[in-house]
Write a protein that holds these residues in place. Structure first.
Motif, PDB file in Angstrom:
ATOM      1  N   GLY A 173     103.822 -84.204   7.091  1.00 15.36           N
ATOM      2  CA  GLY A 173     103.237 -83.401   8.162  1.00 15.36           C
ATOM      3  C   GLY A 173     102.506 -82.206   7.587  1.00 15.36           C
ATOM      4  N   THR A 174     102.034 -81.339   8.465  1.00 13.07           N
ATOM      5  CA  THR A 174     101.311 -80.139   8.062  1.00 13.07           C
ATOM      6  C   THR A 174     102.237 -78.935   8.121  1.00 13.07           C
ATOM      7  N   TRP A 175     102.221 -78.162   7.058  1.00 14.40           N
ATOM      8  CA  TRP A 175     103.056 -76.967   6.910  1.00 14.40           C
ATOM      9  C   TRP A 175     102.150 -75.766   6.688  1.00 14.40           C
ATOM     10  N   ASN A 176     102.301 -74.741   7.524  1.00 16.56           N
ATOM     11  CA  ASN A 176     101.520 -73.504   7.395  1.00 16.56           C
ATOM     12  C   ASN A 176     102.419 -72.373   6.914  1.00 16.56           C
ATOM     13  N   VAL A 191     107.445 -68.741   3.194  1.00 14.65           N
ATOM     14  CA  VAL A 191     108.045 -69.517   4.271  1.00 14.65           C
ATOM     15  C   VAL A 191     106.946 -70.295   4.984  1.00 14.65           C
ATOM     16  N   PHE A 192     107.152 -71.602   5.105  1.00 14.13           N
ATOM     17  CA  PHE A 192     106.203 -72.481   5.774  1.00 14.13           C
ATOM     18  C   PHE A 192     106.870 -73.092   7.000  1.00 14.13           C
ATOM     19  N   THR A 193     106.099 -73.263   8.058  1.00 11.59           N
ATOM     20  CA  THR A 193     106.597 -73.859   9.286  1.00 11.59           C
ATOM     21  C   THR A 193     105.810 -75.134   9.554  1.00 11.59           C
ATOM     22  N   LYS A 194     106.549 -76.192   9.893  1.00 12.29           N
ATOM     23  CA  LYS A 194     105.906 -77.470  10.177  1.00 12.29           C
ATOM     24  C   LYS A 194     105.242 -77.421  11.534  1.00 12.29           C
ATOM     25  N   GLN A 195     104.019 -77.916  11.617  1.00 16.44           N
ATOM     26  CA  GLN A 195     103.255 -77.910  12.869  1.00 16.44           C
ATOM     27  C   GLN A 195     103.468 -79.174  13.645  1.00 16.44           C
TER      28      GLN A 195
END
Length: 162
Positions: free
Chosen positions: A34-37, A158-162
């Motif tokens: 997935g995408t992580w921002n 810290v990255f959060t999954k979108q």
């Protein structure tokens, strides 16, 4: 490659693997797909280090504007792409203080990835690097030491999954 790491940044680069199986450390590779921002940077509290405090404020401001300085997209086929805007940040002084617009430019890199336990191996551009990650649901944490041991010890991206 370290630039892509934090830019992971600078935030990367990797070999294909199966993402369907449970790994040694209990992390399932498919959870990374997935995408992580990058949504936060955490530094040890040091009221005397204004550069770290400023970096944290800049990231917080840009995230509120839906601008992410570093993003990773992990694909099920073992490929990953990263987008890094860190090197394009411009800080301007304005009547209300500092103005930090979302950068229009970015650096994009691709690589391959393998997750074994909490060890993420990134291979690309004739380089291979293995970093330790924390993965908890929709939160991915990379220790500053993995990015740059001299300058970011004790920090976390810290990255959060979108």
């Amino acid at each position: 490659m370290k630039k892509v790491i934090i830019m992971l940044g600078a935030v990367l680069f990797f070999t294909a693997c199966s993402t369907d199986n449970e790994n040694d450390g209990g992390l399932e590779a498919s959870t990374l797909v997935g995408t992580w921002n990058m949504t936060d940077v955490r530094f040890p509290d040091d009221p005397n280090d204004t550069s770290l405090n400023l970096a944290d404020e800049i990231v917080d401001q840009l995230v509120q504007e839906n601008c992410f300085l570093v993003s990773f997209t992990f694909n099920a086929d073992g490929s990953v792409s990263s987008e890094d805007k860190v090197n394009f940040i411009e800080v301007n002084s304005g009547p209300m203080g500092l103005d930090v617009p979302c950068p229009d430019n970015s650096t994009v890199e691709t690589a391959e990835w393998v997750l074994e336990g909490n060890q993420l191996t990134l291979t690309g551009a004739n380089q291979e690097e293995t970093i330790t990650i924390e993965l908890d649901g929709n939160t991915l944490i990379i220790a500053g030491e993995e990015i740059n041991a001299q300058n970011y010890a004790g920090a976390e991206a810290v990255f959060t999954k979108q």
